[in-house]
Design an enzyme around this catalytic site. Sequence first.
Site: not given
Ligand SMILES: *Cc1c(COP(=O)(O)O)cnc(C)c1O
Length: 392
Positions: A54, A273
Amino acid sequence: MYLFEHGFIRKIPLTHPAFAAASNRLTIDLGALADNWRKMGRLSGKAPAAAVLKADAYGIGIEPAAETLYAAGARDFFVANAEEGADLRPFVPDGRIYILAGMWPGNEQLFFDNDLVPIINSEEQLSLFMSAISQHGDHPCALHVDTGMNRLGLTVAEALALANDPVRPASFSPVLIMSHLACADDQSHPLNRRQLEAFRTVTQAYDGVNASLANSAGVHLGPEFHFDLTRPGIAVYGGEAVNGMANPMKPVVTAEARIIQVRSVRSGETASYGASAQFSRDSRVAIVAVGYADGYHRSVSGGGVALRQATPSGAFGFLHGRKVPHLGRVTMDISLFDVTDLPENAVRAGDYIELFGNNVAVDDVARAGGTIGYEMLTSLGHRYERDYIEAE
Ligand SMILES: *Cc1c(COP(=O)(O)O)cnc(C)c1O
């Protein structure tokens, strides 16, 4: 290797001048990515590891990440939404692509056209899916059960009722039952075991259906949490999964930015800044072409961000064999680093400073900014040239 320019990935020779001259650059080690995925697979015991791709593969690029992990043997893939799934499909021809957000009214066709598996997260999504398959014909789905995170998924009671429903449509046969852990990064948190037990009651009711519970941190909770498929994400990208545990993964991403100039500053002067960098000795300051628009978050500034008290000091970069502290405030395009402690003339305009990578852990920079490696990686932005080192 590939070079990523403005959304396109092109195969180009390693010595491409655009990379050698880039203001900001990322080196993405696909061999480390594949090794990390295989390692998470070994740690998952009998359960195979899926690949979680993702958010453009946690910022590194979905195409090279997908091709690498597919070549390494991954066949189950998770992405956030159907659009990401459609983008992924060409790179994993016979892979199973699970869509975490599931289906909503109007995007059903994407699932059928690209052979995507919707994850059913609610009763509404269940009805939508049932009516979609009544029109399109049978199609695989997965069922998400909420075991304590209160984010996505049918409640345990709803999932059990559905399993035992005598009029449950025969066509409803999920290929996977899954749940997600809320506290796996904290191994002593009591919710881990409560979620495990709740999940077991559901998997027993769906006898014969594959089950999946563990993300990266969940894999480290041990074999009881592995079930039939694990879903490691951040660990595969080289990030820290478990609080307080030495990170066993290889870094995948190195981010570097170029030094525009080196300034000499007198004791008593200020820089940046808000006059936020104050000098109590004559100093040399590297002015670096990277800022919060590149995901080098403003919050990683040291004392330069007055209201941030989560951590006492800001981020460090790495230059000519040494860690050098960030100074003043990170601005949109420019950051300052104190290079006074490097030998005079060691640092020159045009040198690259490592923001994170092999010498500075991405999670250390994240901590300086009160955030997590996941957020650093997924906010890198579009100004980096990318060099992908291919896996063997
Ligand atoms: C993003 C996600 C993962 C992976 O999680 P990590 O903490 O990056 O290993 C696994 N299961 C779901 C449902 C997720 O949304």
